[in-house]
Design an enzyme around this catalytic site. Structure first.
Site, PDB file in Angstrom:
ATOM      1  N   THR A  47     -66.868  65.534  44.098  1.00 35.63           N
ATOM      2  CA  THR A  47     -67.600  64.319  43.712  1.00 35.63           C
ATOM      3  C   THR A  47     -69.094  64.496  43.947  1.00 35.63           C
ATOM      4  O   THR A  47     -69.911  64.192  43.080  1.00 35.63           O
ATOM      5  CB  THR A  47     -67.078  63.119  44.539  1.00 35.63           C
ATOM      6  OG1 THR A  47     -65.689  62.963  44.276  1.00 35.63           O
ATOM      7  CG2 THR A  47     -67.812  61.837  44.192  1.00 35.63           C
TER       8      THR A  47
ATOM      9  N   ASP B  72     -63.850  62.971  53.312  1.00 36.61           N
ATOM     10  CA  ASP B  72     -63.507  61.599  52.899  1.00 36.61           C
ATOM     11  C   ASP B  72     -62.028  61.272  53.077  1.00 36.61           C
ATOM     12  O   ASP B  72     -61.684  60.122  53.334  1.00 36.61           O
ATOM     13  CB  ASP B  72     -63.860  61.385  51.421  1.00 36.61           C
ATOM     14  CG  ASP B  72     -65.357  61.213  51.193  1.00 36.61           C
ATOM     15  OD1 ASP B  72     -66.133  61.506  52.117  1.00 36.61           O
ATOM     16  OD2 ASP B  72     -65.745  60.799  50.084  1.00 36.61           O
TER      17      ASP B  72
ATOM     18  N   HIS C 126    -100.800  67.490  62.295  1.00 36.05           N
ATOM     19  CA  HIS C 126    -101.595  66.437  61.667  1.00 36.05           C
ATOM     20  C   HIS C 126    -102.238  66.986  60.410  1.00 36.05           C
ATOM     21  O   HIS C 126    -102.768  68.094  60.437  1.00 36.05           O
ATOM     22  CB  HIS C 126    -102.691  65.973  62.630  1.00 36.05           C
ATOM     23  CG  HIS C 126    -103.594  64.956  62.004  1.00 36.05           C
ATOM     24  ND1 HIS C 126    -103.207  63.642  61.826  1.00 36.05           N
ATOM     25  CD2 HIS C 126    -104.846  65.067  61.487  1.00 36.05           C
ATOM     26  CE1 HIS C 126    -104.196  62.988  61.244  1.00 36.05           C
ATOM     27  NE2 HIS C 126    -105.203  63.825  61.026  1.00 36.05           N
TER      28      HIS C 126
ATOM     29  N   GLY D 223     -71.365  44.936  45.023  1.00 40.71           N
ATOM     30  CA  GLY D 223     -71.385  45.774  46.226  1.00 40.71           C
ATOM     31  C   GLY D 223     -72.796  46.238  46.513  1.00 40.71           C
ATOM     32  O   GLY D 223     -73.401  46.970  45.734  1.00 40.71           O
TER      33      GLY D 223
ATOM     34  N   GLY E 169     -67.041  50.261  47.605  1.00 40.90           N
ATOM     35  CA  GLY E 169     -66.523  51.195  48.598  1.00 40.90           C
ATOM     36  C   GLY E 169     -65.631  52.245  47.967  1.00 40.90           C
ATOM     37  O   GLY E 169     -65.321  52.192  46.770  1.00 40.90           O
TER      38      GLY E 169
HETATM   39  P1  NAI Z   1     -70.077  51.035  50.955  1.00 41.36           P
HETATM   40  O1  NAI Z   1     -68.914  50.895  51.834  1.00 41.36           O
HETATM   41  O2  NAI Z   1     -71.313  51.722  51.421  1.00 41.36           O
HETATM   42  O3  NAI Z   1     -70.541  49.587  50.452  1.00 41.36           O
HETATM   43  C1  NAI Z   1     -69.706  48.696  49.776  1.00 41.36           C
HETATM   44  C2  NAI Z   1     -70.370  47.335  49.792  1.00 41.36           C
HETATM   45  O4  NAI Z   1     -69.627  46.480  48.956  1.00 41.36           O
HETATM   46  C3  NAI Z   1     -70.430  46.693  51.161  1.00 41.36           C
HETATM   47  O5  NAI Z   1     -71.708  46.173  51.362  1.00 41.36           O
HETATM   48  C4  NAI Z   1     -69.373  45.591  51.061  1.00 41.36           C
HETATM   49  O6  NAI Z   1     -69.665  44.497  51.895  1.00 41.36           O
HETATM   50  C5  NAI Z   1     -69.464  45.233  49.598  1.00 41.36           C
HETATM   51  N1  NAI Z   1     -68.263  44.634  49.026  1.00 41.36           N
HETATM   52  C6  NAI Z   1     -66.982  44.994  49.247  1.00 41.36           C
HETATM   53  N2  NAI Z   1     -66.141  44.216  48.512  1.00 41.36           N
HETATM   54  C7  NAI Z   1     -66.936  43.379  47.797  1.00 41.36           C
HETATM   55  C8  NAI Z   1     -66.675  42.350  46.851  1.00 41.36           C
HETATM   56  N3  NAI Z   1     -65.438  42.037  46.472  1.00 41.36           N
HETATM   57  N4  NAI Z   1     -67.730  41.672  46.324  1.00 41.36           N
HETATM   58  C9  NAI Z   1     -68.995  41.962  46.699  1.00 41.36           C
HETATM   59  N5  NAI Z   1     -69.290  42.935  47.592  1.00 41.36           N
HETATM   60  C10 NAI Z   1     -68.274  43.626  48.126  1.00 41.36           C
HETATM   61  O7  NAI Z   1     -69.502  51.714  49.618  1.00 41.36           O
HETATM   62  P2  NAI Z   1     -70.208  52.379  48.377  1.00 41.36           P
HETATM   63  O8  NAI Z   1     -71.611  51.950  48.230  1.00 41.36           O
HETATM   64  O9  NAI Z   1     -69.276  52.140  47.246  1.00 41.36           O
HETATM   65  O10 NAI Z   1     -70.221  53.915  48.779  1.00 41.36           O
HETATM   66  C11 NAI Z   1     -68.980  54.592  49.042  1.00 41.36           C
HETATM   67  C12 NAI Z   1     -69.180  55.698  50.031  1.00 41.36           C
HETATM   68  O11 NAI Z   1     -69.995  56.714  49.512  1.00 41.36           O
HETATM   69  C13 NAI Z   1     -69.832  55.195  51.312  1.00 41.36           C
HETATM   70  O12 NAI Z   1     -69.119  55.675  52.413  1.00 41.36           O
HETATM   71  C14 NAI Z   1     -71.207  55.794  51.270  1.00 41.36           C
HETATM   72  O13 NAI Z   1     -71.701  56.095  52.562  1.00 41.36           O
HETATM   73  C15 NAI Z   1     -71.019  57.047  50.436  1.00 41.36           C
HETATM   74  N6  NAI Z   1     -72.253  57.337  49.739  1.00 41.36           N
HETATM   75  C16 NAI Z   1     -73.289  57.908  50.413  1.00 41.36           C
HETATM   76  C17 NAI Z   1     -74.485  58.132  49.778  1.00 41.36           C
HETATM   77  C18 NAI Z   1     -75.613  58.722  50.549  1.00 41.36           C
HETATM   78  O14 NAI Z   1     -75.400  59.221  51.638  1.00 41.36           O
HETATM   79  N7  NAI Z   1     -76.841  58.651  50.068  1.00 41.36           N
HETATM   80  C19 NAI Z   1     -74.692  57.792  48.374  1.00 41.36           C
HETATM   81  C20 NAI Z   1     -73.577  57.161  47.799  1.00 41.36           C
HETATM   82  C21 NAI Z   1     -72.399  56.954  48.456  1.00 41.36           C
END
Ligand code: NAI
Length: 464
Positions: free
Chosen positions: A39, A306, A438, A176, A266
């Site tokens: 992914t 994951d 610096h 989300g 998520g």
């Molecule tokens: P996430 O778990 O970070 O966020 C999901 C969000 O959706 C949360 O804020 C939650 O409260 C909200 N949510 C859940 N159900 C909902 C609903 N029915 N209606 C509205 N809001 C709702 O998941 P995300 O952003 O999908 O990412 C998945 C994984 O991928 C995470 O573990 C993340 O850390 C990882 N990831 C990391 C990145 C990075 O390190 N830059 C970039 C993209 C993803």
């Protein structure tokens, strides 16, 4: 005698585990049903960052005149950008293939299915069975799919599709406000799409230090992203220009026009199939259950990244993969969970490592805070007009570094110093007495450490 290790899954967890195992003298097979790189390389971190990098340059050029740069015309060439994304991905996937070959890892195209605890079947064009002393499951995760009226309509998409849209949509509702939602909100907002983020909790980015999450929301709001927190998508219906998203907030239903509805609520560990049930591999809340060395309930079978749900981050998966094969091959692994940083690649960048202030409060750990606004850092003033801050959380008694949270230019690189400080159990004084060059943004790390005791040089003291 040479041990044989089979790794199922070729993402950043699996391919790194395979290379490490080969370095340690094992015969290694890696089974992948899709593209090497998983992914992260194909439809996650790398393509997202490729798109965000161009958008960052675009934003810089758009605001160029105050910095003495005149650009007559600048626009996004979306199809060119999409081609660039694919070129980057293909190059890195090719790199992984080359690295595996150079390390003597045998790659098998197909689906890996556990037959028994020492045999894996490869189901694909050329099916076969492979014997193994140890097996590493690196199965990754899949997006959580919510079932709501209209969830099957075309136009309701997930992050992989959002990275390769044929054209820029006029409007997008992102459900989300996590890392995926926020990175893609920043991306699409910059390229002219009207973006609304619908988050069910009171604040976006729940695992991020809440002080920084608020700053991110305010910054993106200023740029035109609409946030609806404590809100819920209840239904999607066809509309004149794509879809209508029905969003409930405080008992009221809002109808939002959305050419696309991006679901980013998520990801779920891939913990079923692949013969796991047949072998009785234990799971807990949908994640493969592992011990501190990433072994499952069957001791010669490990689960990393994951699919064990511990931390869904590519670099955590790689580190876990290394630890698992080192343990299997009789070495002493070193995996320090508290040193795993998390980064968000919007502008300004966001990065954190260790505990957040919210966690310290919840756990009743006495702490001190040092904050340094980047308006006091010369390099940040040059790079992004001094937007951002560095925040250090230190133990109240010994001033050991417990957490560092940053928002500002290139902090996703800078966070490595903070991770190292936590790894070495460094104190505030040790950060201060390390001389920082610096002018660099890194000077702000030492300043934030000075701020812990109200002794900043380039920012006035707060009231004593
Ligand atoms: P996430 O778990 O970070 O966020 C999901 C969000 O959706 C949360 O804020 C939650 O409260 C909200 N949510 C859940 N159900 C909902 C609903 N029915 N209606 C509205 N809001 C709702 O998941 P995300 O952003 O999908 O990412 C998945 C994984 O991928 C995470 O573990 C993340 O850390 C990882 N990831 C990391 C990145 C990075 O390190 N830059 C970039 C993209 C993803």
């Amino acid at each position: 005698m040479q041990k044989t290790i089979i790794v199922i899954g070729g993402g950043p967890g699996g391919y790194v585990a395979a290379i490490r195992a080969a370095q340690l003298g094992a015969k290694v097979h890696l089974i992948e049903k899709g593209n090497l790189g998983g992914t992260c390389l194909n439809v996650g971190c790398i393509p997202t960052k490729a798109l965000l990098h161009t958008v960052e340059l675009y934003e810089a050029v758009k605001s160029a005149s105050p910095i003495g740069l005149k650009v007559e015309k600048c626009s996004i060439d979306w199809s060119g950008l999409q081609k660039h994304r694919q070129v980057v991905v293909d190059r890195l996937v090719g790199g992984v293939k080359g690295l595996l070959k150079a390390n003597g890892v045998e790659v098998h195209q197909g689906e890996g299915v556990l037959k028994d605890k020492n045999t894996v079947s490869v189901v694909g064009a050329a099916s076969k069975e492979l014997p193994a002393d140890y097996i590493v499951l690196a199965l990754g995760s899949s997006p959580v799919k919510l079932n709501f009226p209209g969830s099957e309509l075309p136009g309701v998409i997930y992050s992989a599709a959002a990275l390769s849209l044929e054209k820029i949509p006029a409007s997008m509702v992102i459900v989300g406000g996590g890392v995926i939602g926020i990175e893609l909100a920043a991306l699409y907002n910059s390229v002219g799409c009207k973006v609304t983020v619908v988050e069910m909790l009171p604040e976006i980015l729940p695992p991020v230090d809440s002080e920084l999450a608020i700053q991110v929301r305010e910054e993106l709001s200023q740029r035109g992203v609409t946030f609806m927190n404590e809100a819920k998508l209840t239904e999607a219906v066809r509309g004149q220009n794509g879809l209508i998203a029905k969003v409930e907030k405080a008992g009221k239903v809002h109808e939002l026009e959305a050419e696309k509805i991006l679901m980013a609520v998520g990801r779920r560990a891939n913990s079923t199939g692949a013969g796991l049930e047949k072998l009785g591999i234990a799971t807990e809340r949908g994640r493969i259950k592992v011990n501190s060395l990433f072994a499952t309930n069957i001791p010669n079978i490990y689960a990393i990244g994951d699919c064990n749900g511990e931390l869904m981050l590519a670099h955590a998966a790689s580190a876990q993969g290394v630890a698992a094969v080192e343990h299997a091959l009789g070495h002493e692994p070193a995996y320090y969970r508290q040193t795993v940083p998390s980064c968000i690649y919007i502008q300004p960048e966001v990065a954190g490592v260790g505990m957040t202030e919210d966690e310290l409060k919840k756990k009743n750990i006495p702490y001190k805070v040092g904050r340094f606004p980047l308006a006091g850092n010369g390099k940040s003033v040059i790079e992004n007009n001094g937007k951002g801050q560095i925040k250090i959380l230190a133990g109240a008694k010994y001033e050991e570094i417990l957490g560092v949270h940053m928002i500002g230019p290139r902090v996703t690189d800078l966070i490595a110093e903070a991770a190292m400080a936590i790894r070495l159990e460094a104190t505030v004084d040790e950060l201060i007495s390390t001389v920082h060059a610096h002018p660099t943004v890194s000077e702000a790390v030492a300043e934030a450490a000075l701020a812990v005791n109200n002794q900043t040089i380039h920012w006035p003291p707060t009231a004593r």
